[in-house]
Enzyme design. Structure first.
Site, PDB file in Angstrom:
ATOM      1  N   GLN A 117      35.164  62.794  62.715  1.00  0.00           N
ATOM      2  CA  GLN A 117      33.930  62.863  63.485  1.00  0.00           C
ATOM      3  C   GLN A 117      33.705  64.320  63.878  1.00  0.00           C
ATOM      4  O   GLN A 117      34.509  64.915  64.607  1.00  0.00           O
ATOM      5  CB  GLN A 117      34.012  61.984  64.731  1.00  0.00           C
ATOM      6  CG  GLN A 117      32.704  61.892  65.517  1.00  0.00           C
ATOM      7  CD  GLN A 117      31.726  60.879  64.947  1.00  0.00           C
ATOM      8  OE1 GLN A 117      32.067  60.128  64.014  1.00  0.00           O
ATOM      9  NE2 GLN A 117      30.532  60.814  65.498  1.00  0.00           N
ATOM     10  N   GLU A 173      37.301  65.296  65.409  1.00  0.00           N
ATOM     11  CA  GLU A 173      38.060  64.131  65.849  1.00  0.00           C
ATOM     12  C   GLU A 173      38.566  63.350  64.630  1.00  0.00           C
ATOM     13  O   GLU A 173      37.805  62.598  64.004  1.00  0.00           O
ATOM     14  CB  GLU A 173      37.184  63.229  66.720  1.00  0.00           C
ATOM     15  CG  GLU A 173      36.529  63.936  67.893  1.00  0.00           C
ATOM     16  CD  GLU A 173      35.336  63.174  68.427  1.00  0.00           C
ATOM     17  OE1 GLU A 173      35.466  61.959  68.700  1.00  0.00           O
ATOM     18  OE2 GLU A 173      34.250  63.788  68.552  1.00  0.00           O
ATOM     19  N   HIS A 190      34.573  55.073  72.911  1.00  0.00           N
ATOM     20  CA  HIS A 190      35.847  55.734  73.239  1.00  0.00           C
ATOM     21  C   HIS A 190      36.737  54.912  74.171  1.00  0.00           C
ATOM     22  O   HIS A 190      37.347  55.443  75.098  1.00  0.00           O
ATOM     23  CB  HIS A 190      35.589  57.114  73.833  1.00  0.00           C
ATOM     24  CG  HIS A 190      35.040  58.107  72.862  1.00  0.00           C
ATOM     25  ND1 HIS A 190      35.287  58.042  71.503  1.00  0.00           N
ATOM     26  CD2 HIS A 190      34.246  59.211  73.046  1.00  0.00           C
ATOM     27  CE1 HIS A 190      34.682  59.062  70.902  1.00  0.00           C
ATOM     28  NE2 HIS A 190      34.049  59.778  71.809  1.00  0.00           N
ATOM     29  N   ASN A 212      35.300  56.424  69.126  1.00  0.00           N
ATOM     30  CA  ASN A 212      33.954  56.233  68.606  1.00  0.00           C
ATOM     31  C   ASN A 212      33.362  54.925  69.121  1.00  0.00           C
ATOM     32  O   ASN A 212      33.857  54.331  70.076  1.00  0.00           O
ATOM     33  CB  ASN A 212      33.915  56.323  67.075  1.00  0.00           C
ATOM     34  CG  ASN A 212      32.695  57.087  66.580  1.00  0.00           C
ATOM     35  OD1 ASN A 212      31.571  56.770  66.954  1.00  0.00           O
ATOM     36  ND2 ASN A 212      32.911  58.086  65.744  1.00  0.00           N
ATOM     37  N   ARG A 213      32.307  54.437  68.470  1.00  0.00           N
ATOM     38  CA  ARG A 213      31.501  53.354  69.029  1.00  0.00           C
ATOM     39  C   ARG A 213      31.796  52.015  68.367  1.00  0.00           C
ATOM     40  O   ARG A 213      32.099  51.937  67.173  1.00  0.00           O
ATOM     41  CB  ARG A 213      30.003  53.677  68.885  1.00  0.00           C
ATOM     42  CG  ARG A 213      29.568  54.841  69.737  1.00  0.00           C
ATOM     43  CD  ARG A 213      28.188  55.345  69.374  1.00  0.00           C
ATOM     44  NE  ARG A 213      27.764  56.405  70.287  1.00  0.00           N
ATOM     45  CZ  ARG A 213      28.066  57.696  70.136  1.00  0.00           C
ATOM     46  NH1 ARG A 213      28.805  58.085  69.090  1.00  0.00           N
ATOM     47  NH2 ARG A 213      27.648  58.584  71.009  1.00  0.00           N
ATOM     48  N   HIS A 234      40.189  64.541  71.492  1.00  0.00           N
ATOM     49  CA  HIS A 234      38.779  64.897  71.729  1.00  0.00           C
ATOM     50  C   HIS A 234      38.627  66.284  72.358  1.00  0.00           C
ATOM     51  O   HIS A 234      37.807  66.465  73.260  1.00  0.00           O
ATOM     52  CB  HIS A 234      38.113  63.840  72.605  1.00  0.00           C
ATOM     53  CG  HIS A 234      36.627  63.714  72.411  1.00  0.00           C
ATOM     54  ND1 HIS A 234      35.757  64.730  72.742  1.00  0.00           N
ATOM     55  CD2 HIS A 234      35.870  62.710  71.925  1.00  0.00           C
ATOM     56  CE1 HIS A 234      34.515  64.336  72.476  1.00  0.00           C
ATOM     57  NE2 HIS A 234      34.559  63.117  71.975  1.00  0.00           N
ATOM     58  N   SER A 235      39.372  67.261  71.878  1.00  0.00           N
ATOM     59  CA  SER A 235      39.172  68.625  72.380  1.00  0.00           C
ATOM     60  C   SER A 235      37.861  69.201  71.868  1.00  0.00           C
ATOM     61  O   SER A 235      37.438  68.944  70.739  1.00  0.00           O
ATOM     62  CB  SER A 235      40.332  69.530  71.949  1.00  0.00           C
ATOM     63  OG  SER A 235      41.486  69.271  72.707  1.00  0.00           O
ATOM     64  N   TYR A 236      37.223  69.984  72.740  1.00  0.00           N
ATOM     65  CA  TYR A 236      36.057  70.779  72.384  1.00  0.00           C
ATOM     66  C   TYR A 236      36.552  72.207  72.137  1.00  0.00           C
ATOM     67  O   TYR A 236      37.099  72.836  73.045  1.00  0.00           O
ATOM     68  CB  TYR A 236      35.037  70.815  73.513  1.00  0.00           C
ATOM     69  CG  TYR A 236      34.266  69.550  73.779  1.00  0.00           C
ATOM     70  CD1 TYR A 236      32.882  69.519  73.617  1.00  0.00           C
ATOM     71  CD2 TYR A 236      34.896  68.396  74.236  1.00  0.00           C
ATOM     72  CE1 TYR A 236      32.147  68.375  73.896  1.00  0.00           C
ATOM     73  CE2 TYR A 236      34.175  67.252  74.515  1.00  0.00           C
ATOM     74  CZ  TYR A 236      32.805  67.243  74.352  1.00  0.00           C
ATOM     75  OH  TYR A 236      32.083  66.104  74.630  1.00  0.00           O
ATOM     76  N   ASP A 254      26.767  64.549  64.978  1.00  0.00           N
ATOM     77  CA  ASP A 254      27.639  63.622  65.710  1.00  0.00           C
ATOM     78  C   ASP A 254      27.925  62.472  64.746  1.00  0.00           C
ATOM     79  O   ASP A 254      27.555  61.326  64.995  1.00  0.00           O
ATOM     80  CB  ASP A 254      26.984  63.128  66.994  1.00  0.00           C
ATOM     81  CG  ASP A 254      27.956  62.395  67.911  1.00  0.00           C
ATOM     82  OD1 ASP A 254      29.169  62.362  67.591  1.00  0.00           O
ATOM     83  OD2 ASP A 254      27.516  61.852  68.947  1.00  0.00           O
TER      84      ASP A 254
END
Length: 351
Positions: free
Chosen positions: A286, A313, A108, A82-83, A178-180, A248
Site C-alpha cells: 500500500q 505498507e 486498520h 487496510n479496509r 505504518h511509518s510515514y 492510497d
C-alpha cells in the site's frame, strides 16, 4: 557487533500505564526509537550524503499525542491492515461484524486496533521483541490471536521487522507497519523519486474499497516501474487518484517465487541523497502519499503539512476476507502466520 538496546520512560497512558521507549542503534550512526504502545517507531535517524543525521519519520514528542487522534504514525497495524468493506465478513458460514471507523468501513483493525494497545516488550540480543494477545471478540474478530513482533537494526542499515501469529479459531490476519517517511527530514515528499516493482494495482471505489479486479499500471499515473517523482502525476485528472485523493492504493508486487523476499520499492531524495529500499515477503504494497495531512498535527518542532510524508505498507490486499480471488488472509488453528520486511537505508553513490 550488536549495540545494546537502551530504554527510557516515555510517559503514562490515561489509565496510568507506564510506556517505555527503546533505542536501537548500529555502527553507522543509525538509530531507531520504538515505544511499547502500538509498537510505534517514534524516530528514525539516518545520515545524508554528507553524513548529517535527520529524523526521517513523522511522529510526536509526547505519548498523549499518540494516544489521541494520530493517523497511525509509526504504528504496528492489526488484526487487519487496510479496509474491510461494510465492516463485516463471512467466515465458515458465520458473519462477523466489526466496528466501523472509516465511514461504513473497518480500517486498520478498528479504533482499538493494535496501534492503540500496550505490548509486552523484551530485549533479546539485538532485537526488541513485542508480544500481544488479542482476545476472542476484540474489535469483533474471532479467536485468541497471539502476536509477536520484533525489530532489529543491523549494521547493514536495515531495520528488520518480523511478525508472527497463531490463533485458536479461524480469523483474518493482515499485519503491517505504518511509518510515514520523509527522507528530507522536513518539507514535502513530492520530489522523492519512487520505484515500485508492480505491473498491476488494485483499483478502488470512492470509499477506497477494491473494485475486485487488478489493473495494469501501464499508461497510468500508477506506473512506478522506473523512478518517478511522487508529485509528478499525483494531481492528474485520473479517476483513481480522485478516489484516493492522491495515491492510497495497493500495488500487486511482481513475485515470481511467491512468498520469497523481494525488493518492493526504492525511494531516493535527490536533495539529501538518502535512499530507502523496502524488501518484503508480502504480496502487496500500500503506497500512501500523505493526502490527508493538512498541517493540523505537529511534532518534533514542525507541523505536518499536505504530503509531508509517505507510507510504504507491506501487506496483503484490502478487503481480502470478502474477496476469495485475492491472496488468502485466513489463519487457522495449527497454522503459523509469519512474515518479514526490511527497510534498508543508504546514500546515493555510497553507504
Amino acid at each position: 557487533m550488536p549495540h545494546p538496546i537502551t530504554q527510557a520512560p516515555f510517559g503514562l497512558l490515561e489509565d496510568g500505564t507506564a510506556i517505555t521507549q527503546f533505542t536501537l542503534s548500529n555502527a553507522n550512526g543509525l538509530t531507531a526509537k520504538i515505544i511499547d504502545f502500538g509498537g510505534i517507531i517514534t524516530a528514525l535517524h539516518a545520515p545524508d550524503r554528507e553524513g548529517h543525521l535527520a529524523d526521517v519519520v513523522l511522529g510526536f514528542d509526547t505519548l498523549d499525542a499518540y494516544e489521541g487522534d494520530s493517523p497511525y504514525f509509526g504504528a504496528l497495524i492489526g488484526r487487519y491492515g487496510n479496509r474491510i468493506a461494510g465492516s463485516r465478513f463471512t467466515l465458515d458460514g458465520r458473519e462477523y461484524v466489526l466496528p466501523a471507523n472509516d465511514g461504513d468501513n473497518h480500517l486498520h483493525g478498528g479504533a482499538g486496533g493494535f496501534h492503540k494497545v500496550k505490548w509486552q516488550a523484551s530485549v533479546e540480543g539485538d532485537s526488541l521483541v513485542l508480544a500481544y494477545r488479542s482476545v476472542d471478540g476484540e474489535q469483533g474478530y474471532p479467536g485468541n490471536l497471539d502476536v509477536v513482533a520484533s525489530y532489529t537494526l543491523s549494521d547493514d542499515n536495515e531495520l528488520v521487522m518480523r511478525l508472527r501469529a497463531v490463533t485458536d479459531k479461524p480469523t483474518p490476519v493482515n499485519l503491517t507497519q505504518h511509518s510515514y517517511f520523509n527522507l528530507c527530514g522536513e518539507g514535502d515528499i513530492l520530489d522523492h523519486l519512487l520505484t515500485i516493482d508492480a505491473d498491476t494495482f488494485v483499483p478502488i471505489d470512492a470509499g477506497a474499497i477494491p473494485l475486485g479486479m487488478l489493473s495494469p499500471v501501464t499508461g497510468t499515473p500508477f506506473d512506478f516501474r522506473t523512478p518517478r517523482p511522487i508529485g509528478e502525476r499525483v494531481g492528474q485528472p485520473d479517476k483513481q487518484l480522485r478516489h484516493g485523493r492522491g495515491y492510497d492504493h495497493n500495488f500487486v508486487l511482481n513475485k515470481p517465487d511467491g512468498k520469497a523476499m523481494t525488493r518492493a520499492a526504492h525511494v531516493l531524495d535527490p536533495g539529501s541523497g538518502r535512499v530507502l529500499e523496502l524488501f518484503t515477503e508480502e504480496p502487496g504494497l500500500q503506497f500512501y502519499s500523505g493526502n490527508f495531512l493538512d498541517g493540523s498535527l505537529a511534532g518534533k518542532g514542525r507541523s505536518f503539512g499536505h504530503r509531508s510524508g509517505f507510507c510504504l505498507e507491506p501487506q496483503h490486499f484490502p478487503d481480502s476476507p470478502n474477496r476469495p480471488r485475492f491472496p488468502n488472509v485466513i489463519l487457522r488453528p495449527g497454522q503459523v502466520y509469519e512474515t518479514e520486511s526490511r527497510f534498508r537505508f543508504s546514500v546515493q553513490g555510497g553507504g
